[in-house]
Design an enzyme around this catalytic site. Structure first.
Site, PDB file in Angstrom:
ATOM      1  N   SER A 106       0.824  -1.206   0.000  1.00 17.79           N
ATOM      2  CA  SER A 106       0.000   0.000   0.000  1.00 17.79           C
ATOM      3  C   SER A 106       0.858   1.257   0.000  1.00 17.79           C
ATOM      4  O   SER A 106       1.916   1.302   0.631  1.00 17.79           O
ATOM      5  CB  SER A 106      -0.886  -0.009   1.258  1.00 17.79           C
ATOM      6  OG  SER A 106      -1.524   1.238   1.437  1.00 17.79           O
ATOM      7  N   TYR A 129      -1.895   5.780  -4.644  1.00 15.82           N
ATOM      8  CA  TYR A 129      -2.875   6.860  -4.585  1.00 15.82           C
ATOM      9  C   TYR A 129      -2.231   8.069  -5.250  1.00 15.82           C
ATOM     10  O   TYR A 129      -1.066   8.372  -4.975  1.00 15.82           O
ATOM     11  CB  TYR A 129      -3.235   7.221  -3.144  1.00 15.82           C
ATOM     12  CG  TYR A 129      -4.135   6.228  -2.457  1.00 15.82           C
ATOM     13  CD1 TYR A 129      -5.457   6.070  -2.857  1.00 15.82           C
ATOM     14  CD2 TYR A 129      -3.666   5.453  -1.403  1.00 15.82           C
ATOM     15  CE1 TYR A 129      -6.295   5.154  -2.226  1.00 15.82           C
ATOM     16  CE2 TYR A 129      -4.498   4.537  -0.758  1.00 15.82           C
ATOM     17  CZ  TYR A 129      -5.809   4.399  -1.182  1.00 15.82           C
ATOM     18  OH  TYR A 129      -6.628   3.490  -0.552  1.00 15.82           O
ATOM     19  N   THR A 155      -5.187   2.802  -7.626  1.00  8.71           N
ATOM     20  CA  THR A 155      -6.515   2.796  -7.011  1.00  8.71           C
ATOM     21  C   THR A 155      -7.331   3.947  -7.587  1.00  8.71           C
ATOM     22  O   THR A 155      -6.914   5.104  -7.522  1.00  8.71           O
ATOM     23  CB  THR A 155      -6.411   2.912  -5.479  1.00  8.71           C
ATOM     24  OG1 THR A 155      -5.768   1.741  -4.987  1.00  8.71           O
ATOM     25  CG2 THR A 155      -7.783   3.025  -4.835  1.00  8.71           C
ATOM     26  N   LYS A 230      -7.232  -0.591 -10.346  1.00  8.24           N
ATOM     27  CA  LYS A 230      -7.890  -1.268  -9.224  1.00  8.24           C
ATOM     28  C   LYS A 230      -9.114  -0.472  -8.780  1.00  8.24           C
ATOM     29  O   LYS A 230      -8.990   0.678  -8.372  1.00  8.24           O
ATOM     30  CB  LYS A 230      -6.914  -1.412  -8.049  1.00  8.24           C
ATOM     31  CG  LYS A 230      -7.509  -2.085  -6.821  1.00  8.24           C
ATOM     32  CD  LYS A 230      -6.463  -2.265  -5.740  1.00  8.24           C
ATOM     33  CE  LYS A 230      -7.026  -2.995  -4.529  1.00  8.24           C
ATOM     34  NZ  LYS A 230      -7.890  -2.134  -3.705  1.00  8.24           N
ATOM     35  N   HIS A 254     -13.029  -1.908  -3.004  1.00  5.21           N
ATOM     36  CA  HIS A 254     -12.204  -1.359  -1.920  1.00  5.21           C
ATOM     37  C   HIS A 254     -12.580  -2.013  -0.582  1.00  5.21           C
ATOM     38  O   HIS A 254     -12.670  -1.339   0.447  1.00  5.21           O
ATOM     39  CB  HIS A 254     -12.395   0.161  -1.844  1.00  5.21           C
ATOM     40  CG  HIS A 254     -11.195   0.895  -1.323  1.00  5.21           C
ATOM     41  ND1 HIS A 254     -10.452   1.765  -2.096  1.00  5.21           N
ATOM     42  CD2 HIS A 254     -10.606   0.897  -0.105  1.00  5.21           C
ATOM     43  CE1 HIS A 254      -9.465   2.272  -1.359  1.00  5.21           C
ATOM     44  NE2 HIS A 254      -9.537   1.758  -0.149  1.00  5.21           N
TER      45      HIS A 254
END
Length: 368
Positions: A106, A129, A155, A230, A254
Site C-alpha cells: 500500500s 494513490y 486505485t 484497481k 475497496h
C-alpha cells in the site's frame, strides 16, 4: 486453538488488537451492506463437479503479467500493517515471498518501499494513490521502480474516502510511533486525531479528486511499469481501461469501504471479464476467505485473486508465520477444490464447473 480455516484469524485478531485498529481493518462503509455481500455472494455460486478424472497430479501454478507464481492467490494492498504487528509489511513481504506469490504494498504502508525490498527477493506490486502534488507521485513511483517493484496498482475508486462510521466514532488516527513511511521525508507521513476520521481528513487534504482517465496516460509517461487499474466494477469502465492501455484490471469495491450498495465483486466480475474480451487479465479482490472462493472466481473468468483482510488478521494473530499459514491454507483448499471438481490445471477450470443464482435456467434459455 488450532486454526483450521482463514476466518478463525479474525476472531483472534479482534481479541488482540485495540478497538480502533480492529475496527479500522474490519469495517466497511455506512450500512456495511456491500461488506456482507462481498462474502454472501460466494454462497450463491454452486459447483458442478466432474467425476472420474485422473486428479493424481494437480498444478496450481500460474503467470501474472509474465511472472511465474505458485498459485493464483496474491496479497492485496492494505494500509498501516504495523498497527497489526510490530513487523508489519516486512512480515507480510517475507511470508508472501516464501509462498512464491505476489505482494501488493500500500501507498499508506508503515514500512517504506526500500524497507520491503530489503527483506529479500520477491515479486511485488505497488499500490498508488495519486496525490494533488504530482511531484510526490513521481518520486514515489520512481522509488518503487528502483526498489524492484514490478507493477503499479492504481486505485481509482477513492477521490474521497468512504464514510466509515466506526472510524468517525473512534476518532481514528495513526498510533504514536507509526508513520506512513513512504511519505515521511515529505512531511505527509502523519495522520492526526481530528473530530472525525483522521484518515478521511488526510485524504481530503492530499488525494487528487480531479484524477481522470487521462492521468493513466500521464502515469505511463513517468513509468515503464505495467499499470493495473484497481476499482473497476462495470463493463463500461472495463472497456475504457483497455482503451487507455491498462495492463490489467482488479475488480474491487475497496473491501466495501467506499460506496455502499455496490455489488459484491464476485457478482461484478463476469460483466468485466466479458467486456475486456480476453485483451487483458482481470483479477478479483474482495471477500475471498476459502479455496472454494478462489475456484469460483477463476470459473467466472478471473486470472487470480487478491486477499486483503485475511493477511491483516493472520498477521495480527501470529506475525509472519500467520500470513504463511493463511496462504498455505487457501492454497491447500483451492487444490482440494480443483481435485474434487475434476480440474488438474487452471486452464481446465471453466464456467461449466459452477452455476450461479443469476444464471438463466436451462429451460428458459432453450425457449429464448
Amino acid at each position: 486453538m488450532e486454526i483450521t480455516n482463514v476466518m478463525e484469524y479474525e476472531k483472534i485478531a479482534k481479541e488482540k488488537l485495540p478497538k480502533m485498529v480492529y475496527d479500522y481493518y474490519a469495517s466497511g462503509a455506512e450500512d456495511q451492506w456491500s461488506l456482507q455481500e462481498n462474502r454472501n455472494a460466494f454462497s450463491r455460486i454452486l459447483f458442478r463437479p466432474r467425476i472420474l478424472i485422473d486428479v493424481s497430479k494437480i498444478d496450481v501454478t500460474t503467470t501474472v503479467l509474465g511472472f511465474n507464481i505458485s498459485m493464483p492467490i496474491m496479497i492485496a494492498p492494505t494500509a498501516m500493517q504495523k498497527m497489526a504487528h510490530p513487523d508489519g509489511e516486512l512480515a507480510t513481504a517475507r511470508a508472501t515471498s516464501a509462498a512464491g506469490t505476489i505482494m501488493t504494498l500500500s501507498s499508506w504502508a508503515t514500512c517504506s518501499v526500500e524497507e520491503v525490498a530489503s527483506t529479500g527477493p520477491g515479486i511485488r506490486f505497488f499500490q498508488l494513490y495519486v496525490y494533488k502534488d504530482r511531484n510526490v507521485v513521481i518520486q514515489l513511483v520512481k522509488r518503487a521502480e528502483e526498489a524492484g517493484f514490478k507493477a503499479i496498482a492504481l486505485t481509482v475508486d477513492t477521490p474521497r474516502l468512504g464514510r466509515r462510521e466506526s472510524d468517525i466514532k473512534n476518532r481514528f488516527a495513526l498510533p504514536r510511533g507509526l508513520t506512513l513511511k513512504n511519505f515521511e521525508g515529505l512531511d505527509l507521513g502523519k495522520i492526526d486525531k481530528t473530530n472525525d476520521s483522521g484518515l478521511a481528513s488526510y485524504v481530503a487534504g492530499q488525494v487528487d479528486q480531479s484524477l481522470s482517465w487521462k492521468d493513466i496516460k500521464w502515469l505511463q509517461s513517468i513509468t515503464s511499469l505495467p499499470i493495473l487499474v484497481k476499482g473497476v466494477i462495470t463493463a463500461e469502465d472495463a472497456r475504457i481501461a483497455v482503451e487507455y492501455g491498462a495492463a490489467g484490471i482488479i475488480v474491487s469495491n475497496h473491501g466495501a469501504r467506499q460506496l455502499d450498495y455496490v455489488p459484491a465483486t464476485i457478482v461484478a466480475l463476469e460483466e468485466v471479464v466479458k467486456a475486456v474480451e480476453g485483451r487483458i487479465p482481470v483479477f478479483l479482490d474482495g471477500g475471498v476467505r476459502r479455496g472454494t472462493d478462489v475456484f469460483k472466481a477463476l470459473a467466472l473468468g478471473a486470472s487470480g485473486v487478491f486477499v486483503g483482510r485475511p493477511s491483516l488478521f493472520s498477521l495480527a494473530a501470529d506475525g509472519e508465520a500467520g500470513v504463511r499459514k493463511m496462504l498455505q491454507m487457501l492454497r491447500d483448499e483451492f487444490e482440494l477444490t480443483m481435485a474434487l471438481s475434476g480440474c488438474r490445471s487452471l486452464r481446465e477450470i471453466s464456467r461449466n464447473h459452477i452455476k450461479t443464482d443469476w444464471d438463466t435456467p436451462h429451460y428458459l434459455s432453450a425457449k429464448l
